[in-house]
Write a protein that holds these residues in place. Structure first.
Motif, PDB file in Angstrom:
ATOM      1  N   ARG A   1     -38.967 -60.905  -7.870  1.00 57.70           N
ATOM      2  CA  ARG A   1     -39.233 -62.034  -7.831  1.00 57.70           C
ATOM      3  C   ARG A   1     -39.568 -62.405  -9.553  1.00 57.70           C
ATOM      4  NH1 ARG A   1     -44.500 -59.097  -5.384  1.00 57.70           N
ATOM      5  NH2 ARG A   1     -44.008 -57.571  -7.155  1.00 57.70           N
ATOM      6  N   ARG A   2     -39.573 -63.210  -9.796  1.00 60.18           N
ATOM      7  CA  ARG A   2     -39.094 -63.800 -11.433  1.00 60.18           C
ATOM      8  C   ARG A   2     -40.447 -63.556 -12.460  1.00 60.18           C
ATOM      9  NH1 ARG A   2     -35.193 -68.308 -13.562  1.00 60.18           N
ATOM     10  NH2 ARG A   2     -34.633 -67.932 -15.565  1.00 60.18           N
ATOM     11  N   TYR A   3     -39.545 -62.753 -13.422  1.00 58.19           N
ATOM     12  CA  TYR A   3     -41.285 -63.005 -14.176  1.00 58.19           C
ATOM     13  C   TYR A   3     -41.066 -63.101 -15.668  1.00 58.19           C
ATOM     14  CZ  TYR A   3     -39.320 -57.685 -14.878  1.00 58.19           C
ATOM     15  OH  TYR A   3     -38.335 -56.719 -15.556  1.00 58.19           O
ATOM     16  N   TYR A   4     -42.079 -62.723 -16.688  1.00 58.02           N
ATOM     17  CA  TYR A   4     -40.590 -63.563 -17.927  1.00 58.02           C
ATOM     18  C   TYR A   4     -40.563 -62.463 -19.166  1.00 58.02           C
ATOM     19  CZ  TYR A   4     -44.528 -68.011 -18.245  1.00 58.02           C
ATOM     20  OH  TYR A   4     -44.962 -69.394 -17.696  1.00 58.02           O
ATOM     21  N   CYS A   5     -39.820 -62.903 -19.399  1.00 55.05           N
ATOM     22  CA  CYS A   5     -38.595 -61.442 -20.139  1.00 55.05           C
ATOM     23  C   CYS A   5     -39.784 -61.248 -21.249  1.00 55.05           C
ATOM     24  CB  CYS A   5     -37.432 -61.997 -19.930  1.00 55.05           C
ATOM     25  SG  CYS A   5     -36.444 -62.493 -18.328  1.00 55.05           S
ATOM     26  N   ILE A   6     -39.115 -59.779 -21.560  1.00 57.65           N
ATOM     27  CA  ILE A   6     -39.411 -59.003 -23.059  1.00 57.65           C
ATOM     28  C   ILE A   6     -38.742 -59.859 -23.900  1.00 57.65           C
ATOM     29  CG2 ILE A   6     -40.943 -57.432 -22.096  1.00 57.65           C
ATOM     30  CD1 ILE A   6     -38.717 -55.716 -22.943  1.00 57.65           C
ATOM     31  N   PRO A   7     -39.917 -60.319 -25.259  1.00 62.88           N
ATOM     32  CA  PRO A   7     -38.814 -61.490 -26.190  1.00 62.88           C
ATOM     33  C   PRO A   7     -37.435 -59.725 -26.869  1.00 62.88           C
ATOM     34  CG  PRO A   7     -40.901 -61.526 -26.791  1.00 62.88           C
ATOM     35  CD  PRO A   7     -40.885 -60.316 -25.688  1.00 62.88           C
ATOM     36  N   ARG A   8     -37.125 -58.855 -26.126  1.00 60.32           N
ATOM     37  CA  ARG A   8     -36.358 -57.731 -26.902  1.00 60.32           C
ATOM     38  C   ARG A   8     -34.852 -58.227 -26.231  1.00 60.32           C
ATOM     39  NH1 ARG A   8     -38.373 -53.479 -24.958  1.00 60.32           N
ATOM     40  NH2 ARG A   8     -39.672 -52.838 -26.532  1.00 60.32           N
ATOM     41  N   LEU A   9     -35.540 -59.521 -25.559  1.00 61.28           N
ATOM     42  CA  LEU A   9     -33.711 -60.023 -24.808  1.00 61.28           C
ATOM     43  C   LEU A   9     -33.353 -61.482 -25.048  1.00 61.28           C
ATOM     44  CD1 LEU A   9     -34.422 -59.379 -20.988  1.00 61.28           C
ATOM     45  CD2 LEU A   9     -33.272 -58.164 -22.650  1.00 61.28           C
ATOM     46  N   TYR A  10     -34.270 -61.491 -26.302  1.00 60.72           N
ATOM     47  CA  TYR A  10     -33.377 -62.693 -27.689  1.00 60.72           C
ATOM     48  C   TYR A  10     -33.060 -62.646 -28.930  1.00 60.72           C
ATOM     49  CZ  TYR A  10     -35.119 -65.602 -23.269  1.00 60.72           C
ATOM     50  OH  TYR A  10     -35.169 -65.354 -22.058  1.00 60.72           O
ATOM     51  N   LYS A  11     -32.575 -62.841 -29.360  1.00 58.81           N
ATOM     52  CA  LYS A  11     -32.511 -63.057 -30.707  1.00 58.81           C
ATOM     53  C   LYS A  11     -32.892 -63.071 -31.834  1.00 58.81           C
ATOM     54  CE  LYS A  11     -27.013 -63.249 -30.516  1.00 58.81           C
ATOM     55  NZ  LYS A  11     -25.598 -63.944 -30.422  1.00 58.81           N
ATOM     56  N   PRO A  12     -33.366 -62.760 -33.334  1.00 56.54           N
ATOM     57  CA  PRO A  12     -34.265 -62.733 -34.371  1.00 56.54           C
ATOM     58  C   PRO A  12     -34.275 -64.173 -34.944  1.00 56.54           C
ATOM     59  CG  PRO A  12     -33.200 -61.136 -34.387  1.00 56.54           C
ATOM     60  CD  PRO A  12     -32.371 -61.483 -33.310  1.00 56.54           C
ATOM     61  N   ARG A  13     -35.301 -64.861 -35.548  1.00 57.79           N
ATOM     62  CA  ARG A  13     -34.968 -66.161 -36.237  1.00 57.79           C
ATOM     63  C   ARG A  13     -36.000 -65.413 -37.500  1.00 57.79           C
ATOM     64  NH1 ARG A  13     -33.910 -71.098 -34.701  1.00 57.79           N
ATOM     65  NH2 ARG A  13     -34.900 -71.683 -36.989  1.00 57.79           N
ATOM     66  N   PRO A  14     -34.737 -66.136 -38.911  1.00 59.25           N
ATOM     67  CA  PRO A  14     -35.824 -65.942 -40.178  1.00 59.25           C
ATOM     68  C   PRO A  14     -37.073 -66.756 -40.299  1.00 59.25           C
ATOM     69  CG  PRO A  14     -33.602 -67.346 -40.659  1.00 59.25           C
ATOM     70  CD  PRO A  14     -33.646 -66.342 -39.084  1.00 59.25           C
ATOM     71  N   SER A  15     -37.975 -66.660 -40.850  1.00 60.55           N
ATOM     72  CA  SER A  15     -39.007 -67.253 -41.398  1.00 60.55           C
ATOM     73  C   SER A  15     -38.826 -67.903 -42.450  1.00 60.55           C
ATOM     74  CB  SER A  15     -40.049 -66.208 -41.352  1.00 60.55           C
ATOM     75  OG  SER A  15     -40.533 -65.972 -40.072  1.00 60.55           O
ATOM     76  N   TYR A  16     -39.921 -69.328 -42.526  1.00 59.66           N
ATOM     77  CA  TYR A  16     -39.542 -70.243 -43.751  1.00 59.66           C
ATOM     78  C   TYR A  16     -40.828 -70.384 -44.212  1.00 59.66           C
ATOM     79  CZ  TYR A  16     -36.954 -72.902 -40.484  1.00 59.66           C
ATOM     80  OH  TYR A  16     -36.249 -73.425 -39.481  1.00 59.66           O
ATOM     81  N   LEU A  17     -40.431 -69.906 -45.481  1.00 59.47           N
ATOM     82  CA  LEU A  17     -41.766 -70.301 -46.949  1.00 59.47           C
ATOM     83  C   LEU A  17     -40.763 -71.525 -47.684  1.00 59.47           C
ATOM     84  CD1 LEU A  17     -43.415 -68.844 -48.591  1.00 59.47           C
ATOM     85  CD2 LEU A  17     -41.724 -67.369 -50.530  1.00 59.47           C
TER      86      LEU A  17
END
Length: 580
Positions: free
Chosen positions: A230-246
Motif C-alpha cells: 500500500r502506497r503512503y506519503y514518503c518522508i522528506p528525507r528521501l528528497y534533496k534540500p533547496r536553499p531558501s530566498y532572501l
C-alpha cells in the motif's frame, strides 16, 4: 457608543545627546470598537473561565473547503498545505480572512480549478466572499500566505507561496489587488512554503524571507509502500534540500535576491520561520524549522550578512543528536527575563521543543508538560498569545499527521489529531486543553493557524486550516473578562509592519515587555495588532514604544478595553470612534 476621552499629556520633543534617541509624544487614536452581537452578550453574561467556541460555517459564512489534490500517487505537496491569514485588507478596523488552496500543477489538472478565498468581515460575526471582485483567487498550487504593507502605501498586501512559484498581490486600496510578482522579482521559483516580512537592515523597508522545501516535480516522486504494497506519503528525507530566498526591498515595489551574499542560501527543507531578535542587538534574526534536517538559526550580523549558528546554539538537533521533522515555529519571551525564547513543533515520537534563551546565543530545551503531551502528535500551526489577558504569553497548537495511512503503520498514532492549549503559569506551561472548550476533544487534519481578534472584543481568536477539509474559526469567549489594551502601530520612519519594535508597559506596578516579531506559526499570518493583557489592573501607568528607527514614544493616561492607534514620533493626540 460615546466617544472615549483621552487626557493629553504632552511631553516636549527632544533628543537625548548621550544615546541619540528621539523622544516624542505620539498620536493616539482611540477606537470605541463596536462588538459583534455575541461579544455584547458575553460582556453581560461571561462564561466561567475562557473557552474557545467553534463558529460553524453556516453562521460565519465561511463555507470554503481546501482541496488537497489527493491522489493514489501520493505526491508530497498534497499533504502539507495550506495556510490562512487574519488581515484588514480594506482598512475598516476589522480582521478579514484569507485562505490558500491548491491549484494546477504538473501532477494536478482538475476540470474545475480550486481557488483561494478572501472573506470580508461584516462586523457582525459573519463574513462575505469577495475573492472574485478582489482578484486574489490564486491559480498556483498554493501553500502559505504572508501579509504586510510592503510598499508603505497604507494598504496590506498579500504574498502567497506555492509549489511552482509564488504570487505577490498588491493591494490597490479600492477593494482590488493586482499581481505584481514579475515586476517585483519575488516569484521564488520551486517549492516555497512559509514566508515572513521583516526589515533585516533597518532601512525602514520590509524585506522578504521565503522558505524553500525540497527539489520536487512529478518525475521525482518516490514510491513508498508498506509490507502489503500500500502506497503512503514518503518522508522528506528521501528528497534533496533547496536553499531558501532572501529578497531585499529596494523601494518602488522592486526587490533584489540577496540570498547568496547574505549567507541565507544554505540548502534546507524549510517549513516554519519566525523573525525575532535573539541577542537584543536591534537586528532581526531568523529561526527556521527544517524537516528531517537540522534546524537553522540565522543570526543577523549587520551589513546585510547572516551567520547560521544552529548547532552551536543547541537548536539544530533533538536530545538524541538526530535531526527532527521541524514544522511550525514561534518566538516570545515566555518567562519575562527580557530575552526571546523559541518553540518548534515536530512529527510524532520526536516531541516538541521549548527553547529557553540562555542570553549568550545558546538555548536549553525545557518543554515541561508540553513534551509528554505531544509525544504522539505532529504539530504545524502554532502561536504564542495571551488567551486569558493575564499578561503572560500562552501557547496554542494545531496538530495533524501528514500521512493519511499512518494508523495502518504505527500504533497509537492518528491521522486527525486534537488541538492543544497551554497556559503560561509564569515559569512553565500547563495543559488546559480539556477545560477550554469541546473543540479540544475533536480530531483535525490541522495545518496552518492564524491568531487575531476577528470580533474586536479584546481577546484573541483562532483560525486554522485543515488539509482537504473545511477551515475552523474559533471564538475566544471569556478572555476579555480581564482588562486589556489593543495597539495598532503605524510607522512613519520604521518598517510599515513595525517588526522589531519593543513595547514596554506598567500597570498596577507590574511591568510587561514585548518584541513585535514577524511571522511564526506555519504557512500563516496574524492580526498585526498587539493586545496587552492587564489582568485586574484598571489602568496603565505608562506605555513606551521603542521603534526600530530609534524613536521612543511614551504615553500615559490611556483608556483600557480599547484599541488605540499609535503613530511613530508624532506629538498629536486625537480621539476617534467608530459607529456601532
Amino acid at each position: 457608543m460615546p466617544l472615549l476621552q483621552v487626557a493629553a499629556r504632552w511631553i516636549c520633543p527632544g533628543v537625548l545627546p548621550k544615546h541619540g534617541i528621539v523622544l516624542s509624544v505620539i498620536s493616539v487614536f482611540v477606537f470605541s470598537l463596536p462588538l459583534t452581537p455575541h461579544a455584547q452578550q458575553t460582556s453581560r453574561e461571561p462564561p466561567p473561565g475562557v473557552r474557545f467556541e467553534e463558529v460553524p460555517g453556516n453562521t460565519s459564512g465561511i463555507n470554503w473547503v481546501h482541496t488537497n489534490a489527493h491522489s493514489l500517487d501520493r505526491h508530497l505537496p498534497e499533504t502539507v498545505g495550506a495556510g490562512c491569514a487574519f488581515f484588514d485588507y480594506d482598512n475598516d478596523g476589522w480582521m478579514d480572512v484569507y485562505l490558500v488552496n491548491s491549484g494546477k500543477s504538473d501532477f494536478f489538472n482538475p476540470a474545475v480549478m480550486p481557488r483561494n478565498a478572501l472573506y470580508r468581515n461584516n462586523h457582525d460575526g459573519t463574513f462575505s466572499d469577495v475573492t472574485v471582485e478582489a482578484g486574489v483567487a490564486g491559480g498556483t498550487f498554493g501553500m502559505g500566505v504572508a501579509t504586510a504593507d510592503y510598499d508603505g502605501d497604507g494598504w496590506i498586501d498579500l504574498y502567497v507561496t506555492g509549489y511552482g512559484r509564488s504570487i505577490l498581490y498588491h493591494n490597490d486600496g479600492n477593494g482590488t489587488f493586482s499581481d505584481r510578482t514579475d515586476k517585483s522579482g519575488v516569484a521564488a521559483l520551486g517549492w516555497s512554503t512559509c514566508a515572513v516580512w521583516f526589515d533585516y537592515d533597518n532601512d525602514g523597508k520590509l524585506d522578504l524571507f521565503v522558505s524553500s522545501f525540497v527539489y520536487y516535480d512529478k518525475s521525482l516522486n518516490v514510491l513508498c509502500t508498506d509490507d502489503q504494497n500500500r502506497r503512503y506519503y514518503c518522508i522528506p528525507r528521501l528528497y534533496k534540500p533547496r536553499p531558501s530566498y532572501l529578497f531585499h526591498n529596494k523601494g518602488s515595489g522592486v526587490f533584489t535576491d540577496v540570498s547568496k551574499e547574505s549567507g541565507i542560501d544554505v540548502p534546507g527543507k524549510a517549513f516554519g520561520v519566525v523573525a525575532t531578535d535573539l541577542n537584543n542587538d536591534g537586528l532581526m534574526d531568523l529561526f527556521v524549522a527544517n524537516d528531517t534536517m537540522p534546524n537553522y538559526l540565522f543570526i543577523n550580523k549587520g551589513g546585510g550578512k547572516f551567520e547560521e549558528t544552529g548547532l552551536a546554539a543547541g537548536i539544530a538537533y533533538g536530545e538524541a543528536g538526530k535531526p527532527r521533522s521541524g514544522m511550525g515555529v514561534d518566538s516570545t519571551d515566555y518567562d519575562g527575563d527580557g530575552w526571546q525564547d523559541l518553540f518548534v513543533a515536530n512529527i510524532e515520537h520526536e516531541f516538541f521543543s521549548l527553547y529557553h534563551n540562555e542570553k549568550d546565543l545558546t538555548f536549553i530545551d525545557r518543554p515541561g508538560e508540553i513534551g509528554p503531551a505531544t509525544q504522539l502528535l505532529s504539530g504545524w500551526g502554532l502561536k504564542f498569545f495571551d488567551y486569558d489577558n493575564d499578561g503572560d504569553p500562552d501557547l496554542f497548537l494545531v496538530n495533524g499527521h501528514p500521512d493519511d495511512f499512518i494508523e495502518m503503520r504505527v500504533a497509537r498514532v492518528k491521522y486527525r489529531e486534537p488541538l492543544l492549549l497551554f497556559e503560561n503559569t509564569g515559569r512553565a506551561f500547563r495543559n488546559v486543553s480539556a477545560q477550554s472548550g469541546s473543540v479540544f476533544a475533536k480530531p483535525f487534519s490541522g495545518r496552518g493557524m492564524a491568531a487575531g481578534d476577528f470580533d474586536n472584543d479584546g481577546d484573541t481568536d483562532v483560525l486554522f486550516s485543515n488539509n482537504g477539509e473545511h477551515p475552523v474559526l474559533l471564538r475566544n469567549d471569556g478572555g476579555n473578562r480581564k482588562n486589556w489594551l489593543g495597539l495598532q502601530l503605524v510607522a512613519t520612519k520604521s518598517n510599515p509592519a513595525a517588526t522589531g519594535a519593543v513595547i514596554t508597559w506598567q500597570a498596577r506596578g507590574v511591568k510587561g515587555s514585548r518584541l513585535k516579531t514577524g511571522g511564526g506559526s506555519y504557512l500563516s499570518s496574524h492580526d498585526p495588532r498587539e493586545i496587552l493583557g492587564l489582568g485586574t489592573a484598571t489602568r496603565i501607568d505608562s506605555l513606551e514604544i521603542r521603534w526600530p528607527s530609534g524613536i521612543v514614544d511614551k504615553l500615559a493616561n490611556l483608556p483600557i478595553a480599547s484599541y488605540i492607534k499609535v503613530v511613530e514620533g508624532q506629538g498629536l493626540v486625537k480621539s476617534r470612534t467608530t459607529s456601532r
